[in-house]
Motif scaffolding. Structure first.
Motif, PDB file in Angstrom:
ATOM      1  N   VAL A  80       4.897  -1.393   2.809  1.00 13.25           N
ATOM      2  CA  VAL A  80       4.800  -0.027   2.326  1.00 13.25           C
ATOM      3  C   VAL A  80       5.817   0.709   1.502  1.00 13.25           C
ATOM      4  O   VAL A  80       6.906   0.910   2.233  1.00 13.25           O
ATOM      5  N   PHE A  91      -3.095   4.926  -3.771  1.00 14.59           N
ATOM      6  CA  PHE A  91      -3.944   6.094  -3.835  1.00 14.59           C
ATOM      7  C   PHE A  91      -3.483   7.448  -3.645  1.00 14.59           C
ATOM      8  O   PHE A  91      -2.591   7.668  -3.240  1.00 14.59           O
ATOM      9  N   GLN A 132      -2.510   8.379   8.191  1.00  9.91           N
ATOM     10  CA  GLN A 132      -1.535   7.543   7.540  1.00  9.91           C
ATOM     11  C   GLN A 132      -1.626   6.194   7.930  1.00  9.91           C
ATOM     12  O   GLN A 132      -1.574   5.210   7.150  1.00  9.91           O
ATOM     13  N   ALA A 189      -3.720  10.844  -1.811  1.00  7.26           N
ATOM     14  CA  ALA A 189      -3.880  11.277  -0.253  1.00  7.26           C
ATOM     15  C   ALA A 189      -4.557  12.698  -0.341  1.00  7.26           C
ATOM     16  O   ALA A 189      -4.103  13.311   0.172  1.00  7.26           O
ATOM     17  N   VAL A 204       0.707  -1.159  -0.096  1.00  9.57           N
ATOM     18  CA  VAL A 204      -0.015  -0.263  -0.017  1.00  9.57           C
ATOM     19  C   VAL A 204       0.945   1.170   0.116  1.00  9.57           C
ATOM     20  O   VAL A 204       1.917   1.198   0.728  1.00  9.57           O
ATOM     21  N   TYR A 219      -1.936  13.867  11.305  1.00 13.04           N
ATOM     22  CA  TYR A 219      -1.236  13.277  10.432  1.00 13.04           C
ATOM     23  C   TYR A 219      -0.846  11.660  10.115  1.00 13.04           C
ATOM     24  O   TYR A 219      -1.493  10.948   9.485  1.00 13.04           O
ATOM     25  N   VAL A 274       7.810   3.364   0.468  1.00 17.37           N
ATOM     26  CA  VAL A 274       8.025   4.622   0.474  1.00 17.37           C
ATOM     27  C   VAL A 274       9.599   5.095   0.553  1.00 17.37           C
ATOM     28  O   VAL A 274      10.383   4.451   0.566  1.00 17.37           O
ATOM     29  N   HIS A 323      -4.792  14.133   3.024  1.00 17.11           N
ATOM     30  CA  HIS A 323      -3.417  14.621   3.453  1.00 17.11           C
ATOM     31  C   HIS A 323      -3.333  15.907   2.996  1.00 17.11           C
ATOM     32  O   HIS A 323      -2.398  16.699   3.904  1.00 17.11           O
ATOM     33  N   GLN A 379       9.315   9.096   4.579  1.00 15.89           N
ATOM     34  CA  GLN A 379       8.165   8.556   5.186  1.00 15.89           C
ATOM     35  C   GLN A 379       8.406   7.394   6.305  1.00 15.89           C
ATOM     36  O   GLN A 379       7.447   6.843   6.776  1.00 15.89           O
ATOM     37  N   GLY A 432       0.614   5.907  -1.102  1.00 17.74           N
ATOM     38  CA  GLY A 432      -0.143   6.913  -1.239  1.00 17.74           C
ATOM     39  C   GLY A 432       0.983   8.096  -1.553  1.00 17.74           C
ATOM     40  O   GLY A 432       1.731   8.110  -1.378  1.00 17.74           O
ATOM     41  N   MET A 433      -0.006   9.060  -2.381  1.00 16.52           N
ATOM     42  CA  MET A 433       0.911  10.324  -2.734  1.00 16.52           C
ATOM     43  C   MET A 433      -0.217  11.477  -2.750  1.00 16.52           C
ATOM     44  O   MET A 433      -1.454  11.397  -2.909  1.00 16.52           O
ATOM     45  N   ARG A 434       0.322  12.481  -2.041  1.00 12.58           N
ATOM     46  CA  ARG A 434      -0.492  13.562  -1.840  1.00 12.58           C
ATOM     47  C   ARG A 434      -0.894  14.431  -3.432  1.00 12.58           C
ATOM     48  O   ARG A 434       0.226  14.107  -4.091  1.00 12.58           O
ATOM     49  N   ASP A 491      -4.669   4.510   6.740  1.00 14.86           N
ATOM     50  CA  ASP A 491      -4.656   4.497   5.448  1.00 14.86           C
ATOM     51  C   ASP A 491      -3.941   2.994   5.183  1.00 14.86           C
ATOM     52  O   ASP A 491      -4.176   2.408   4.336  1.00 14.86           O
ATOM     53  N   ILE A 492      -2.891   2.719   5.860  1.00 20.42           N
ATOM     54  CA  ILE A 492      -2.264   1.444   5.529  1.00 20.42           C
ATOM     55  C   ILE A 492      -2.813   0.254   6.167  1.00 20.42           C
ATOM     56  O   ILE A 492      -3.274  -0.791   5.504  1.00 20.42           O
ATOM     57  N   HIS A 527       6.731   7.752   9.524  1.00 22.75           N
ATOM     58  CA  HIS A 527       5.202   7.357   9.489  1.00 22.75           C
ATOM     59  C   HIS A 527       4.933   6.049   9.522  1.00 22.75           C
ATOM     60  O   HIS A 527       3.860   5.495   9.991  1.00 22.75           O
TER      61      HIS A 527
HETATM   62  N1  TRP Z   1       2.381  11.143   3.698  1.00 18.04           N
HETATM   63  C1  TRP Z   1       2.752  10.576   2.379  1.00 18.04           C
HETATM   64  C2  TRP Z   1       3.457  11.703   1.770  1.00 18.04           C
HETATM   65  O1  TRP Z   1       3.496  12.875   1.880  1.00 18.04           O
HETATM   66  C3  TRP Z   1       1.690  10.033   1.440  1.00 18.04           C
HETATM   67  C4  TRP Z   1       0.659   9.197   2.326  1.00 18.04           C
HETATM   68  C5  TRP Z   1      -0.356   9.417   2.933  1.00 18.04           C
HETATM   69  C6  TRP Z   1       0.940   7.814   2.514  1.00 18.04           C
HETATM   70  N2  TRP Z   1      -1.131   8.221   3.386  1.00 18.04           N
HETATM   71  C7  TRP Z   1      -0.046   7.242   3.148  1.00 18.04           C
HETATM   72  C8  TRP Z   1       1.997   6.968   1.837  1.00 18.04           C
HETATM   73  C9  TRP Z   1       0.141   5.844   3.227  1.00 18.04           C
HETATM   74  C10 TRP Z   1       2.072   5.575   2.105  1.00 18.04           C
HETATM   75  C11 TRP Z   1       1.094   5.100   2.715  1.00 18.04           C
HETATM   76  O2  TRP Z   1       4.139  11.181   0.513  1.00 18.04           O
END
Ligand code: TRP
Ligand code: SF4
Length: 405
Positions: free
Chosen positions: A151, A44, A139, A46, A11, A135, A153, A49, A157, A13-15, A142-143, A160
């Motif tokens: 994950v 996905f 996140q 985000a 999983v 935040y 990244v 975010h 990240q 994500g990208m803002r 989300d995961i 996180h």
């Molecule tokens: N915080 C991540 C970023 O700024 C984006 C993000 C949001 C994300 N939810 C996530 C990344 C879940 C990995 C998994 O790039």
């Protein structure tokens, strides 16, 4: 591993920052594309975010989301091979975020390094909000809602994902305890392919708990993931029993650190939207060529006759990404001996970058002119995401005692 299939799940994500640049491509997207065949990937945008650092001006979120999605498709993410969706269209994330927020100690959030860093760096923003502090909880939701194995990244990240693991562990510790846990685990282990599987599980568990053998832990998790016909509850028990605690209702994912090649911008600093030194993935080829022509080189190489040092030149960093071995040797010897000029050096590089950008542009074309196709991709992705997320959430509610009469 967490699902019933054998494919491991990822999983990320990208803002929605708007159209992506070559730094985003090499820093994250290329890796996402490479992973989509080997993993069950959930990717996905985000958009919630984005609100945590900019709640006032939301006018461009929708357009930015669209651009990012087109760039994902242009890069080669295939909606038939992975699940692409938009965070705000999967409200299950919000419910899990709320529930996790109840058990997350404030101190954990205040200690996340990005919290203080961002407050330092984004002085013009109001970051004194509940949402911004939370935040990492969002996140984590989300995961954890997809119970992934990993994950993917970048370095920024990692903290996180660490807190995500801590929150999962805390959740399982609070809500995963059962009075007859050990007995249930021993019964469940029989489902790991008979006596052999159960013995293997016990040996791997011992190797992890007594010697901290990480490979044994990974193998045990794989053993559990590969077992067909193991009930979901028993799978959680066996996962939890490995590391102590109780039932692993939420699983702790691993960080899959993206090997980050340095992608320099036109001024030689790291390519970043905030420096205004980017080359867009779908930028007009003439503009790409012009930016490369004027790109910063080794500052000590003033005249054509001065020898240069590729190690001090951002153009060389791009050659490392785009050029084959023989071109790279030609650059090395030509630069150091002043046998080639910087414009000669940039020529094969420009051809390679332009060819890549043209490929992105060609693939993007059908999506750029057809919103219905984009909508269909997102609708299908959201539906698949919601069905997986909903199943986790049902177990979370159950474990927390949130069951209506
Ligand atoms: N915080 C991540 C970023 O700024 C984006 C993000 C949001 C994300 N939810 C996530 C990344 C879940 C990995 C998994 O790039
Ligand atoms: Fe950089 Fe190439 Fe010029 Fe050497 S020849 S300074 S590597 S652009």
């Amino acid at each position: 591993m967490s699902g019933t299939g054998h494919q491991r799940r990822a999983v990320s994500g990208m803002r929605p920052t708007g159209a992506l640049h070559l730094g985003n491509y090499h820093g994250a997207l290329a890796n996402w594309v490479a992973m989509q065949r080997d993993y069950d990937c959930f990717y996905f945008i985000a958009d919630w975010h984005a609100l945590t650092t900019g709640y006032e001006d939301t006018g461009s979120i929708a357009a930015h989301t669209r651009e990012v999605l087109i760039d994902w498709l242009a890069a080669g993410l295939d909606p038939a091979a992975c699940t692409l969706f938009v965070q705000s269209r999967v409200p299950e994330h919000a419910e899990l975020h709320l529930l996790l927020s109840m058990i997350t100690p404030l101190g954990w959030l205040e200690r996340v390094p990005t919290y203080k860093d961002q407050i330092e760096q984004l002085k013009d923003r109001d970051l004194g909000t509940y949402g911004f502090l939370g935040y990492p909880v969002l996140q984590s939701a989300d995961i954890l809602i997809y119970r992934p194995d990993c994950v993917p990244v970048g370095e920024d990240q990692v903290a996180h994902v660490e807190i995500t693991r801590e929150i999962a562990r805390r959740f399982n510790g609070i809500y995963g305890r059962e009075p007859d846990f050990e007995a249930r685990c021993r019964t469940a282990a029989a489902g790991l392919g008979g006596a052999d599987g159960a013995a293997r599980y016990a040996a791997l568990r011992r190797a992890w708990q007594e010697q901290g053998d990480a490979a044994a832990l990974a193998e045990a998790r794989q053993l559990i993931g590969a077992a067909t016909g193991l009930a979901a509850l028993d799978r959680e028990r066996l996962l939890g029993f490995l590391t102590g605690g109780g039932r692993a209702i939420l699983t702790e994912p691993a960080v899959l650190l993206t090997r980050a090649a340095r992608v320099p911008g036109t001024d030689g600093r790291k390519m970043s939207k905030s420096y205004g030194n980017t080359i867009g993935m779908r930028e007009d080829p003439a503009s790409v060529a012009k930016k490369l022509r004027t790109m910063q080189t080794d500052p000590a190489r003033v005249r054509r006759t001065d020898p240069g040092d590729p190690d001090k030149c951002p153009v060389w960093d791009l050659h490392k990404l785009y050029s084959d071995e023989s071109t790279r040797q030609w650059v090395q010897s030509g630069c150091r001996s002043a046998g080639i000029g910087c414009l000669d050096c940039k020529k094969p590089l420009t051809e390679a970058v332009v060819a890549q950008v043209e490929g992105f542009r060609a693939r993007a074309r059908e999506f750029e002119r057809d919103d219905a196709v984009l909508q269909a991709i997102i609708s299908a992705g959201c539906a698949r995401a919601r069905s997986v997320a909903g199943a986790t959430l049902a177990e979370v509610r159950q474990a927390m005692g949130l069951v209506a009469p």
